[in-house]
Scaffold this motif. Sequence first.
Motif, PDB file in Angstrom:
ATOM      1  N   PRO A  29       0.793  -1.227   0.000  1.00 57.41           N
ATOM      2  CA  PRO A  29       0.000   0.000   0.000  1.00 57.41           C
ATOM      3  C   PRO A  29       0.833   1.289   0.000  1.00 57.41           C
ATOM      4  O   PRO A  29       0.315   2.352  -0.257  1.00 57.41           O
ATOM      5  CB  PRO A  29      -0.823  -0.113   1.280  1.00 57.41           C
ATOM      6  N   SER A  30       2.136   1.185   0.293  1.00 57.43           N
ATOM      7  CA  SER A  30       3.016   2.357   0.268  1.00 57.43           C
ATOM      8  C   SER A  30       4.386   1.923  -0.256  1.00 57.43           C
ATOM      9  O   SER A  30       4.716   0.732  -0.259  1.00 57.43           O
ATOM     10  CB  SER A  30       3.175   2.960   1.664  1.00 57.43           C
ATOM     11  N   GLU A  31       5.192   2.896  -0.697  1.00 56.82           N
ATOM     12  CA  GLU A  31       6.543   2.576  -1.169  1.00 56.82           C
ATOM     13  C   GLU A  31       7.369   1.956  -0.042  1.00 56.82           C
ATOM     14  O   GLU A  31       8.115   1.006  -0.266  1.00 56.82           O
ATOM     15  CB  GLU A  31       7.242   3.829  -1.690  1.00 56.82           C
ATOM     16  N   GLN A  32       7.222   2.489   1.158  1.00 55.06           N
ATOM     17  CA  GLN A  32       7.996   1.977   2.291  1.00 55.06           C
ATOM     18  C   GLN A  32       7.637   0.523   2.587  1.00 55.06           C
ATOM     19  O   GLN A  32       8.512  -0.299   2.843  1.00 55.06           O
ATOM     20  CB  GLN A  32       7.761   2.850   3.536  1.00 55.06           C
ATOM     21  N   PHE A  33       6.347   0.215   2.556  1.00 56.47           N
ATOM     22  CA  PHE A  33       5.903  -1.149   2.834  1.00 56.47           C
ATOM     23  C   PHE A  33       6.399  -2.106   1.754  1.00 56.47           C
ATOM     24  O   PHE A  33       6.922  -3.174   2.048  1.00 56.47           O
ATOM     25  CB  PHE A  33       4.372  -1.186   2.918  1.00 56.47           C
ATOM     26  N   ALA A  34       6.235  -1.726   0.481  1.00 58.48           N
ATOM     27  CA  ALA A  34       6.653  -2.595  -0.615  1.00 58.48           C
ATOM     28  C   ALA A  34       8.166  -2.817  -0.600  1.00 58.48           C
ATOM     29  O   ALA A  34       8.644  -3.926  -0.834  1.00 58.48           O
ATOM     30  CB  ALA A  34       6.208  -2.011  -1.955  1.00 58.48           C
ATOM     31  N   THR A  35       8.921  -1.766  -0.291  1.00 58.11           N
ATOM     32  CA  THR A  35      10.377  -1.906  -0.206  1.00 58.11           C
ATOM     33  C   THR A  35      10.764  -2.845   0.930  1.00 58.11           C
ATOM     34  O   THR A  35      11.617  -3.725   0.765  1.00 58.11           O
ATOM     35  CB  THR A  35      11.047  -0.533  -0.005  1.00 58.11           C
ATOM     36  N   ALA A  36      10.139  -2.693   2.077  1.00 57.73           N
ATOM     37  CA  ALA A  36      10.436  -3.572   3.215  1.00 57.73           C
ATOM     38  C   ALA A  36      10.091  -5.022   2.900  1.00 57.73           C
ATOM     39  O   ALA A  36      10.843  -5.933   3.264  1.00 57.73           O
ATOM     40  CB  ALA A  36       9.672  -3.100   4.453  1.00 57.73           C
ATOM     41  N   GLU A  37       8.961  -5.254   2.217  1.00 58.21           N
ATOM     42  CA  GLU A  37       8.584  -6.621   1.846  1.00 58.21           C
ATOM     43  C   GLU A  37       9.597  -7.222   0.881  1.00 58.21           C
ATOM     44  O   GLU A  37       9.954  -8.391   0.994  1.00 58.21           O
ATOM     45  CB  GLU A  37       7.187  -6.635   1.219  1.00 58.21           C
ATOM     46  N   ALA A  38      10.070  -6.438  -0.073  1.00 54.01           N
ATOM     47  CA  ALA A  38      11.072  -6.938  -1.022  1.00 54.01           C
ATOM     48  C   ALA A  38      12.381  -7.253  -0.305  1.00 54.01           C
ATOM     49  O   ALA A  38      13.040  -8.263  -0.594  1.00 54.01           O
ATOM     50  CB  ALA A  38      11.306  -5.926  -2.136  1.00 54.01           C
ATOM     51  N   MET A  39      12.756  -6.431   0.655  1.00 56.77           N
ATOM     52  CA  MET A  39      14.000  -6.657   1.392  1.00 56.77           C
ATOM     53  C   MET A  39      13.967  -7.951   2.196  1.00 56.77           C
ATOM     54  O   MET A  39      15.004  -8.559   2.441  1.00 56.77           O
ATOM     55  CB  MET A  39      14.306  -5.469   2.295  1.00 56.77           C
ATOM     56  N   ARG A  40      12.763  -8.397   2.567  1.00 59.57           N
ATOM     57  CA  ARG A  40      12.635  -9.636   3.337  1.00 59.57           C
ATOM     58  C   ARG A  40      13.134 -10.851   2.573  1.00 59.57           C
ATOM     59  O   ARG A  40      13.520 -11.851   3.184  1.00 59.57           O
ATOM     60  CB  ARG A  40      11.181  -9.856   3.750  1.00 59.57           C
ATOM     61  N   VAL A  41      13.090 -10.813   1.231  1.00 61.32           N
ATOM     62  CA  VAL A  41      13.501 -11.982   0.447  1.00 61.32           C
ATOM     63  C   VAL A  41      14.890 -11.836  -0.166  1.00 61.32           C
ATOM     64  O   VAL A  41      15.358 -12.730  -0.858  1.00 61.32           O
ATOM     65  CB  VAL A  41      12.456 -12.332  -0.642  1.00 61.32           C
ATOM     66  N   VAL A  42      15.565 -10.704   0.108  1.00 60.33           N
ATOM     67  CA  VAL A  42      16.949 -10.540  -0.342  1.00 60.33           C
ATOM     68  C   VAL A  42      17.821 -11.437   0.534  1.00 60.33           C
ATOM     69  O   VAL A  42      17.684 -11.437   1.758  1.00 60.33           O
ATOM     70  CB  VAL A  42      17.391  -9.062  -0.229  1.00 60.33           C
ATOM     71  N   PRO A  43      18.711 -12.224  -0.075  1.00 57.82           N
ATOM     72  CA  PRO A  43      19.558 -13.127   0.719  1.00 57.82           C
ATOM     73  C   PRO A  43      20.422 -12.363   1.728  1.00 57.82           C
ATOM     74  O   PRO A  43      20.895 -11.257   1.445  1.00 57.82           O
ATOM     75  CB  PRO A  43      20.454 -13.804  -0.328  1.00 57.82           C
ATOM     76  N   GLN A  44      20.607 -12.969   2.881  1.00 59.82           N
ATOM     77  CA  GLN A  44      21.428 -12.367   3.919  1.00 59.82           C
ATOM     78  C   GLN A  44      22.847 -12.184   3.392  1.00 59.82           C
ATOM     79  O   GLN A  44      23.409 -13.070   2.757  1.00 59.82           O
ATOM     80  CB  GLN A  44      21.446 -13.252   5.160  1.00 59.82           C
ATOM     81  N   GLY A  45      23.426 -11.030   3.624  1.00 58.79           N
ATOM     82  CA  GLY A  45      24.784 -10.730   3.199  1.00 58.79           C
ATOM     83  C   GLY A  45      24.871 -10.118   1.812  1.00 58.79           C
ATOM     84  O   GLY A  45      25.940  -9.696   1.386  1.00 58.79           O
ATOM     85  N   ALA A  46      23.756 -10.054   1.078  1.00 65.62           N
ATOM     86  CA  ALA A  46      23.758  -9.458  -0.259  1.00 65.62           C
ATOM     87  C   ALA A  46      23.877  -7.936  -0.139  1.00 65.62           C
ATOM     88  O   ALA A  46      23.469  -7.341   0.857  1.00 65.62           O
ATOM     89  CB  ALA A  46      22.489  -9.830  -1.008  1.00 65.62           C
ATOM     90  N   THR A  47      24.433  -7.316  -1.168  1.00 62.49           N
ATOM     91  CA  THR A  47      24.570  -5.870  -1.217  1.00 62.49           C
ATOM     92  C   THR A  47      23.503  -5.304  -2.147  1.00 62.49           C
ATOM     93  O   THR A  47      23.415  -5.704  -3.310  1.00 62.49           O
ATOM     94  CB  THR A  47      25.967  -5.470  -1.745  1.00 62.49           C
ATOM     95  N   ILE A  48      22.680  -4.392  -1.649  1.00 63.11           N
ATOM     96  CA  ILE A  48      21.637  -3.771  -2.457  1.00 63.11           C
ATOM     97  C   ILE A  48      22.288  -2.731  -3.359  1.00 63.11           C
ATOM     98  O   ILE A  48      23.002  -1.842  -2.884  1.00 63.11           O
ATOM     99  CB  ILE A  48      20.554  -3.148  -1.573  1.00 63.11           C
ATOM    100  N   THR A  49      22.036  -2.847  -4.666  1.00 64.79           N
ATOM    101  CA  THR A  49      22.650  -1.939  -5.637  1.00 64.79           C
ATOM    102  C   THR A  49      21.662  -0.940  -6.226  1.00 64.79           C
ATOM    103  O   THR A  49      22.073   0.082  -6.764  1.00 64.79           O
ATOM    104  CB  THR A  49      23.315  -2.731  -6.777  1.00 64.79           C
ATOM    105  N   ASP A  50      20.355  -1.211  -6.144  1.00 67.08           N
ATOM    106  CA  ASP A  50      19.362  -0.289  -6.701  1.00 67.08           C
ATOM    107  C   ASP A  50      17.990  -0.610  -6.131  1.00 67.08           C
ATOM    108  O   ASP A  50      17.693  -1.768  -5.830  1.00 67.08           O
ATOM    109  CB  ASP A  50      19.325  -0.416  -8.229  1.00 67.08           C
ATOM    110  N   THR A  51      17.177   0.416  -5.997  1.00 64.20           N
ATOM    111  CA  THR A  51      15.781   0.259  -5.583  1.00 64.20           C
ATOM    112  C   THR A  51      14.925   1.155  -6.464  1.00 64.20           C
ATOM    113  O   THR A  51      15.220   2.339  -6.603  1.00 64.20           O
ATOM    114  CB  THR A  51      15.583   0.661  -4.107  1.00 64.20           C
ATOM    115  N   THR A  52      13.895   0.574  -7.080  1.00 66.60           N
ATOM    116  CA  THR A  52      12.967   1.361  -7.892  1.00 66.60           C
ATOM    117  C   THR A  52      11.546   1.010  -7.481  1.00 66.60           C
ATOM    118  O   THR A  52      11.255  -0.125  -7.125  1.00 66.60           O
ATOM    119  CB  THR A  52      13.140   1.079  -9.397  1.00 66.60           C
ATOM    120  N   CYS A  53      10.669   2.010  -7.522  1.00 69.50           N
ATOM    121  CA  CYS A  53       9.262   1.805  -7.193  1.00 69.50           C
ATOM    122  C   CYS A  53       8.396   2.467  -8.253  1.00 69.50           C
ATOM    123  O   CYS A  53       8.785   3.478  -8.838  1.00 69.50           O
ATOM    124  CB  CYS A  53       8.924   2.405  -5.831  1.00 69.50           C
TER     125      CYS A  53
END
Length: 72
Positions: A29-53
């Motif tokens: 329902p919000s960019e913050q919520f969708a970003t947090a949900e996506a981060m939940r499935v990023v593997p531990q130790g991975a480096t985030i290189t980009d975020t788009t909404c």
Amino acid sequence: MRHTALLMATILWGSTALAGGNRATAQGPSEQFATAEAMRVVPQGATITDTTCKSIDVGFSSRYQCTITYSP
């Protein structure tokens, strides 16, 4: 038909997060919520290189779909 109704309910109210190919995507329902949900499935130790909404109009409201790109 019931499967379609369930899918629409998930799109309208729930969140979904998918990961694959060094990308994780989620809706919410919000960019913050969708970003947090996506981060939940990023593997531990991975480096985030980009975020788009992007905003998705659903009926009389908006939802957001955010994609996180990461390197293992």
